[in-house]
Scaffold this active site. Structure first.
Site, mmCIF file in Angstrom:
data_model
loop_
_atom_site.group_PDB
_atom_site.id
_atom_site.type_symbol
_atom_site.label_atom_id
_atom_site.label_comp_id
_atom_site.label_asym_id
_atom_site.label_seq_id
_atom_site.Cartn_x
_atom_site.Cartn_y
_atom_site.Cartn_z
ATOM 1 N N ARG A 131 27.753 -26.129 9.182
ATOM 2 C CA ARG A 131 28.338 -24.790 9.137
ATOM 3 C C ARG A 131 29.803 -24.887 8.775
ATOM 4 O O ARG A 131 30.501 -25.802 9.211
ATOM 5 C CB ARG A 131 28.208 -24.091 10.497
ATOM 6 N N SER A 200 28.867 -34.507 15.179
ATOM 7 C CA SER A 200 27.944 -34.807 16.287
ATOM 8 C C SER A 200 27.149 -36.085 16.063
ATOM 9 O O SER A 200 25.916 -36.099 16.138
ATOM 10 C CB SER A 200 27.006 -33.617 16.508
ATOM 11 N N ASP A 253 30.400 -32.699 20.082
ATOM 12 C CA ASP A 253 29.733 -31.508 20.621
ATOM 13 C C ASP A 253 29.262 -31.684 22.066
ATOM 14 O O ASP A 253 29.267 -30.728 22.847
ATOM 15 C CB ASP A 253 28.552 -31.099 19.734
#
Length: 521
Positions: A131, A200, A253
């Site tokens: 994203r 991540s 994350d």
């Protein structure tokens, strides 16, 4: 009756007998194939067995590996990475946008003053999609004024190509997104755009804006990125595509989820991600980390990023399908726990068992359906949809088989076998996840009630697998109670921590902006 008539009658009778014999043989053969199908299913179920005795062994093994990983670098399959986060938040003004809370709360750890203004970007890379976001911050009063984001899929060939190819693709998508800045969403004249980077994958963090990749997971395998600073790789790619942007913060994350959970609830002691991949982080006592050689932090605590997907134990109920999946993977011998419990792999395990049924028991007919031969074609969301099918004729199962595998005309009893297969795979994964959590609680001494003490322990959970696969989530939570017993379970709480890593990363970028000192002077 004439000879001709008698002969005809004999021939006719023989034909009838032959046909009957053919039918009988067909039924016997069909019965044999069905028996073989059920035998494959039963054997798989037995090999996947997770009785409480075995789960307790898995939990104990997790605790032992945690101790080993804290004792020395390379001392365990668990990396037990020291995060340098030694103080977690306990809350903030509830007027803050709720879904941003995970990494907003992490800003407490890093000293944000909550009065940042301006336009900041984020890149959230954690799986097969990434994203890109932009957020307009309005300072103390307005907080998040406006936000926009876009999700981009990563082509499979880039997941196993070169580092330059992957980061060039990401940088190009980011540049295109920057080019769509709308009216009122611009950086101040003369200023460089700044980015928070949520990455991540296992990274050894060296500063707030740098970290070297330990290894890829989740289906990525790009050798020339391993050991490199991922911020440096992204920065070079942005330069190659002509994008003038500075990475101000690199974020993990899982630790963000832990910080976010603590922001909501001071009793949060650990966080677990159950999504495409899986990981866990928890709050350790600094004096219980032999490999820590620095000054003990004032708080006395240190957040540990376990990288628990790499856990391995002889007590794990591995099957031939798991061993084949691992051998065929991009990282054989690595991430064994992740390959048994995470969303990336559950559907693939189901496919492999179905393939054996098709090959050895002609489960889908005389030939193996071509689509069934394709690795990872059956994704975990498909598996979940079939597992949750409550229609009398299992219509959802029939539809998924037709749409994904191009298999039609399945019988109800075949569809029931498939649902049972999904249940076996999901149940094993959920129960092993619970055992892992108990291992963490055991390490912290929170798996028992001491002298009637009611010490509440909250574990923050996040990830699509946990959030969307209801039967998996319910089984995991029930297994926790089963493992811990009612008295201890009353003090253990599982809380869903909503994902806000992207916006949090933009706030981290704001917190570590190169222009803060200019504004304060």
């Amino acid at each position: 009756m004439g000879k001709v008539a008698v002969g005809a009658a004999v021939v006719c009778a023989a034909a009838v007998c032959a046909a009957a014999a053919l039918v009988v043989r067909h039924r016997i053969k069909s019965s044999g194939k069905w028996a073989r199908t059920l035998a494959i299913l039963k054997e798989f179920e037995e090999k996947c067995g997770t009785p409480i005795s075995k789960l307790k062994q898995v939990a104990d093994a997790m605790t032992v590996e945690m101790h080993a990983g804290l004792a020395s670098e390379g001392g365990s399959k668990l990396k037990m990475i020291i995060s340098y986060v030694d103080n977690l938040p306990t809350g903030w003004d509830v007027s803050v946008v709720e879904h941003c809370h995970i990494l907003i709360s992490e800003l407490f750890v890093l000293g944000i003053k909550h009065d940042e203004k301006g336009l900041f970007y984020a890149l959230d890379l954690g799986g097969t999609n990434f994203r890109v976001l932009r957020v307009q911050l309005g300072g103390k009063e307005s907080r998040v004024v406006k936000q926009e984001f876009e999700e981009v899929s990563i082509p499979p060939h880039l997941m196993t190509g070169s580092s330059d190819a992957l980061f060039d693709y990401i940088a190009s998508a980011l540049a295109k997104f920057v080019a769509t800045e709308s009216e009122g969403l611009h950086v101040s004249p003369g200023r460089q755009r700044e980015l928070g980077f949520t990455f991540s994958f296992p990274v050894r963090q060296t500063s707030i804006s740098s970290g070297t990749l330990i290894k890829w997971t989740k289906g990525f395998s790009i050798d020339d990125t391993v050991g490199q600073d991922v911020v440096g790789e992204l920065t070079k790619a942005m330069e190659r595509v002509g994008l003038d942007m500075r990475v101000a913060a690199l974020v993990n994350d899982t630790i963000g989820t832990l910080a976010g959970g603590r922001y909501n609830n001071p009793d949060v002691v650990a966080a677990v991600i159950l999504g495409t991949g899986t990981n866990a982080a928890y709050v350790e006592r600094a004096h219980a980390i032999p490999k820590w050689h620095g000054l003990l932090p004032k708080s006395g605590d240190m957040v540990i990023n376990m990288e628990w997907g790499n856990f391995r134990s002889s007590h794990l109920p591995l099957t031939e399908y798991d061993q084949e999946l691992d051998a065929d993977s991009l990282n054989p011998g690595e991430q064994i726990f992740e390959k048994m419990i995470s969303g990336m792999y559950l559907g693939e395990i189901v496919r492999r068992v179905l393939y054996k049924m098709a090959e050895e028991a002609e489960f889908f007919g005389d030939t193996v359906p071509p689509k069934l031969k394709i690795p990872f074609i059956l994704r975990t969301p498909h598996m979940s949809a079939m597992h949750h099918d409550t229609s009398p004729d299992l219509k959802v199962v029939a539809t998924k088989l037709k749409d994904i595998l191009e298999i039609s005309n399945t019988s109800l009893k075949m569809r029931k076998v498939i649902v049972e297969l999904c249940d076996i795979v999901a149940t094993r994964g959920a129960r092993l996840s619970a055992a892992g959590i108990v291992g963490i609680l055991k390490k912290l001494g929170r798996d028992i009630v001491k002298d009637g003490e009611k010490l509440k322990s909250v574990v923050a959970l996040d990830g699509g697998l946990y959030e969307h696969y209801t039967k998996f989530r319910t089984c995991m939570e029930n297994t926790l109670t089963e493992l811990l017993g009612d008295e201890v379970s009353d003090n253990i709480v599982i809380e869903h921590s909503n994902d806000g890593s992207g916006i949090g990363a933009t706030l981290l970028a704001a917190c570590h902006s190169q222009y803060i000192e200019v504004e304060e002077s």
